[in-house]
Each structure stands twice: as C-alpha cells, then as structure tokens.
Write an enzyme that holds these catalytic residues in place. Structure first.
Site, short mmCIF file in Angstrom:
data_model
loop_
_atom_site.label_atom_id
_atom_site.label_comp_id
_atom_site.label_asym_id
_atom_site.label_seq_id
_atom_site.Cartn_x
_atom_site.Cartn_y
_atom_site.Cartn_z
N LYS A 118 41.12 51.99 45.56
CA LYS A 118 41.89 50.78 45.28
C LYS A 118 42.18 49.93 46.50
CE LYS A 118 44.59 53.16 42.51
NZ LYS A 118 45.90 53.62 42.42
N GLY B 248 46.51 62.51 51.95
CA GLY B 248 45.83 62.26 50.69
C GLY B 248 44.41 62.80 50.64
N GLY C 23 51.28 58.23 51.08
CA GLY C 23 51.91 56.91 50.94
C GLY C 23 52.64 56.50 52.21
N ARG D 25 52.85 72.50 52.71
CA ARG D 25 54.04 71.72 53.08
C ARG D 25 55.20 72.60 53.52
NH1 ARG D 25 53.71 66.84 48.62
NH2 ARG D 25 52.23 65.63 49.84
P1 AMP Z 1 42.44 56.09 46.87
O1 AMP Z 1 43.47 56.84 46.06
O2 AMP Z 1 42.48 54.62 46.67
O3 AMP Z 1 42.41 56.52 48.32
O4 AMP Z 1 41.04 56.52 46.27
C1 AMP Z 1 40.53 57.83 46.27
C2 AMP Z 1 39.49 57.90 45.22
O5 AMP Z 1 38.51 56.92 45.48
C3 AMP Z 1 38.73 59.20 45.13
O6 AMP Z 1 39.11 59.85 43.96
C4 AMP Z 1 37.26 58.79 45.08
O7 AMP Z 1 36.54 59.42 44.06
C5 AMP Z 1 37.35 57.31 44.79
N1 AMP Z 1 36.18 56.56 45.27
C6 AMP Z 1 35.69 56.53 46.52
N2 AMP Z 1 34.58 55.77 46.58
C7 AMP Z 1 34.37 55.29 45.34
C8 AMP Z 1 33.37 54.47 44.76
N3 AMP Z 1 32.36 53.97 45.48
N4 AMP Z 1 33.48 54.17 43.45
C9 AMP Z 1 34.48 54.67 42.71
N5 AMP Z 1 35.46 55.46 43.21
C10 AMP Z 1 35.40 55.78 44.51
#
Ligand code: AMP
Length: 397
Positions: A201, A354, A377, A40
């Site tokens: 999520k 991210g 974000g 950064r």
């Molecule tokens: P996010 O912060 O919502 O972008 O999610 C990122 C996280 O999603 C990472 O740490 C991944 O390990 C998790 N992730 C991706 N695919 C899956 C899955 N099929 N089941 C559980 N966690 C997942």
C-alpha cells in the site's frame, strides 16, 4: 523531533517501584490461545533485568490485542506472566486488573527484586482515550515511569503518554536503542543513506516517501507500490497493484526527487504472473511493459542487481516493506536479494518492523543487520519524521 531522551540508566532506581510499559502484544494461536512467538517478551528482558539489578521492583503493563474497553478473557495477559516468569527464571505476580484493587494491593506489597504484571490495559476504555484519571491511577502504582514499548510510541494513550504527566519518564533499553539507531540514521547518517521501500500500500507510506526524499541520498522503491509510480510515468503495468488516487502524488514525488537531487530508482524489470498462487507460471517483463493479463509480483533479476549495488555502496541502509509477494517462494527472490545485500554490506543496516523483519527472520539474517525495529507502524511514523507522543513525553537528556 528530539531523540535525545533520558534513559533508565540515567536515574537512581534503588528501592523504587518502576512502572514499565512493555510491548507484550504477542501473537496468539486463534484456536488454542497459546503464545506463538515470544520475541516481544524476550526483547524487554534486558530492561527488566537491569531494573531488578538496581534494587528496584517492576510493575509491568501492556496491551494485548484490541478488546476496546471490554474484558475479554482470551486477551488476558496471564499467559504472558507465565512465559515471562519462565524467561526471567523468577516468579511473576499477576494482577487481575490494571488499576483496580488487586493491582493496587499487589503493587503496594511489591518488594525490591519482585515483578508484577498488570492485566491488559485496554480492558479499560480509558487507556486508549488517554484519560487523565486513568493515567493518574496507573502512575500511582510506580515511583518512576519507564517506556520500553516502541511499538506504541506513535499512540497517545494513557500508558504511553498520559502517565508522563504524573511520573518522571525515561526510555527503557530497547526504546533507547530504537531512538539512538533510527534517530541517528535519519538525522546524522553515515552517507550515502540508501532507503528501500516496498510493500503493497502506497497510501501507508506517503509521508515516509516524502520525508525520505528529504533525508536520503538514494531511494529505491519495489513491491506493489512501485507500479503506481511506473504508471504515473506512462508505463503499462497490466493488472499490477495500482492506486489510481495516488498517481498525482507519485508524480509530485518524482519531481521532488529531481529538485532535491535524490537518486530515485524504480524497478526496471518484474516477475509477473496471471494469478497469485504457489504454482503460478511466471515470466519476466520490463517493469513498464507488463502485458494486460499479467501482474507484477516481484522485482526482476536486473532490478535485484541494481538494488543490491546501491545497498553495497551505502553508509546507512533503511529498509521497510517486501519487494514482492514474498509469501510465495516464486515471488520471494527480490526480497531475499535485498536482505542478502543488506547483510553483506559494512553499512549501518536498519530494518523497519513488519513484513521485512519477518522475511529477514525467515532467511535467518535477523541477527546480521545492525537493527531490526520492534514496531511496524511506529517505525513508519518515525521515518515520516513525525513527533511521536510516546517519545516527546520522555525527559530530555
Ligand atoms: P505492506 O503491509 O504495505 O508493507 O505490504 C506487505 C504486503 O505487500 C505483503 O503481504 C506482500 O505480499 C505484498 N506485496 C508486495 N509486493 C507486491 C506486489 N507486487 N503485488 C501485490 N502485493 C505485493
């Protein structure tokens, strides 16, 4: 949202003091407090160097962590001043406060070509409250305001929005690139526009899914969030990640895709295991027929092929969120396949910050896409098509 904003190159800076909002929110080692990545800091160097070359001085400011209005020595920006000085190969003066007597005296004494870094803005509770008095005190330290902190443009804080009421406000080179690449991709993309969403999520990405269904020609969904869609369609997903409260929303989005004529692809197969661990035994199942004691942890080989094919025919690709639990090699193949397809296409390729950005970096592909966004974000809210306070406050071109 108007992305056509005036930039630091549109103003005569000679002899001016430039208040520069940077994103120096660097990761720190929890034990030693040392900076573990200076990406950064490096990202803002071109803007700082450009300003100095114009015969101006820089009053840099940033937040670091979440001190919530309390002075926390472990969140001081002083180590950033040291690193910035090494990277710029010139001295960086450090002020022990953000708008107090030390900052005021050091800013007043600043000569063209000199750089001052203020102490962590969030040591003052007024920063995050977008307090007008704090914004005015900050503005007093410069003649012109330049924002180069894309990671905070979705926040209406004193240093990201409030200050623009007191100083002419411009985009820095880094922010300008975010605006031009991402703005163009959403407003006037080279088509087809293919968008890939993943991650855990679904609740974080509701607005993004809806907006991308309006803008994209094809939307691909992988990662944990795909399983709520598959369940909504009546599939069996075993113990895969599900957000029951979003089943109706998923159905609405599927209907929206049909109404709009947007191609909407969900995984057809999945790598599944009974537990998330490095040595978990995994099997491949159809994504809508996962046994009760298994959970889907990555997109399967057929889905990888399908997604790679969609990417290869794209004019623009926007990707946000991993396709699986990529932290474990056994479940990282899907994310790697999407990353590989992105670097092999001629399309404009954009990676929202991210996890997808770190996966790309880990694979050594980061320099082979058109743009890796510097804000997680912020880039999500950008993709939602929301008006972002830190962009809206800049002068229109
Ligand atoms: P996010 O912060 O919502 O972008 O999610 C990122 C996280 O999603 C990472 O740490 C991944 O390990 C998790 N992730 C991706 N695919 C899956 C899955 N099929 N089941 C559980 N966690 C997942």
């Amino acid at each position: 949202m108007n992305y056509n904003k005036r930039s630091v190159t549109d103003v005569d800076l000679h002899g001016k003091r430039v208040l520069l909002r940077c994103d120096f929110n660097v990761p720190l080692d929890p034990e030693t407090g040392r900076i573990t990545s200076d990406t950064r800091i490096r990202a803002t160097l071109p803007t700082i160097e450009y300003i100095l070359e114009q015969g101006a001085s820089v009053v840099a400011c940033s937040h670091l962590g979440k001190p919530k209005g309390v002075v926390k020595p472990e969140l001081s920006l002083e180590p950033v001043a040291v690193r910035l000085s090494a990277l710029l190969e010139r001295p960086v003066i450090f002020a022990k406060d953000a708008v107090g007597p030390d900052a005021q005296a050091k800013a007043a004494a600043l000569k063209p070509g000199e750089v001052l870094l203020l102490e962590n803005l969030r040591f003052d509770i007024r920063e995050e409250k977008n307090d007008p008095e704090f914004a005015r005190e900050l503005a007093y330290l410069g003649d012109v305001f330049v924002d180069d902190a894309f990671g905070t443009v979705h926040r209406a804080h004193a240093s990201t929005a409030g200050v623009a009421a007191y100083l002419p406000a411009y985009a820095g080179l880094l922010l300008e690139k975010e605006l031009s690449v991402m703005g163009k991709a959403l407003d006037v993309p080279s088509r087809p526009l293919v968008s890939i969403l993943g991650g855990a999520k679904i609740s974080d990405k509701l607005g993004v899914i809806s907006n991308l269904l309006d803008k994209a020609d094809t939307l691909l969904i992988g990662g944990g969030m795909a399983f709520t869609f598959i369940k909504a369609l009546g599939g069996s997903v075993g113990r895969s990640l599900i957000d029951e409260s979003k089943i109706d929303y998923c159905m609405d989005m599927i209907k929206k895709a049909l109404t709009k004529g947007t191609r909407f692809l969900l995984p057809i197969d999945a790598v599944a295991a009974k537990e998330i661990s490095a040595d978990a035994e995994w099997k491949i199942f159809p994504a809508d027929r996962i046994p009760d004691d298994y959970m889907g942890l990555d997109i399967g080989p057929e889905t990888r092929r399908l997604f790679a094919e969609a990417v290869s025919g794209a004019g623009t690709v926007i990707w946000n969120g991993p396709m699986g639990v990529f932290e474990y090699p056994a479940f990282a193949e899907g994310t790697a396949a999407v990353a590989k397809a992105m670097v092999e296409t001629e399309a404009v390729t954009i990676v929202g910050g991210g996890d997808s950005a770190s996966a790309l970096e880990h694979l050594g592909f980061a320099s082979r896409v058109t743009h890796v966004s510097t804000g997680g974000g912020a880039s999500l809210e950008f993709m939602e098509g929301k008006e972002l306070p830190g962009i809206a406050c800049l002068l229109d071109r």
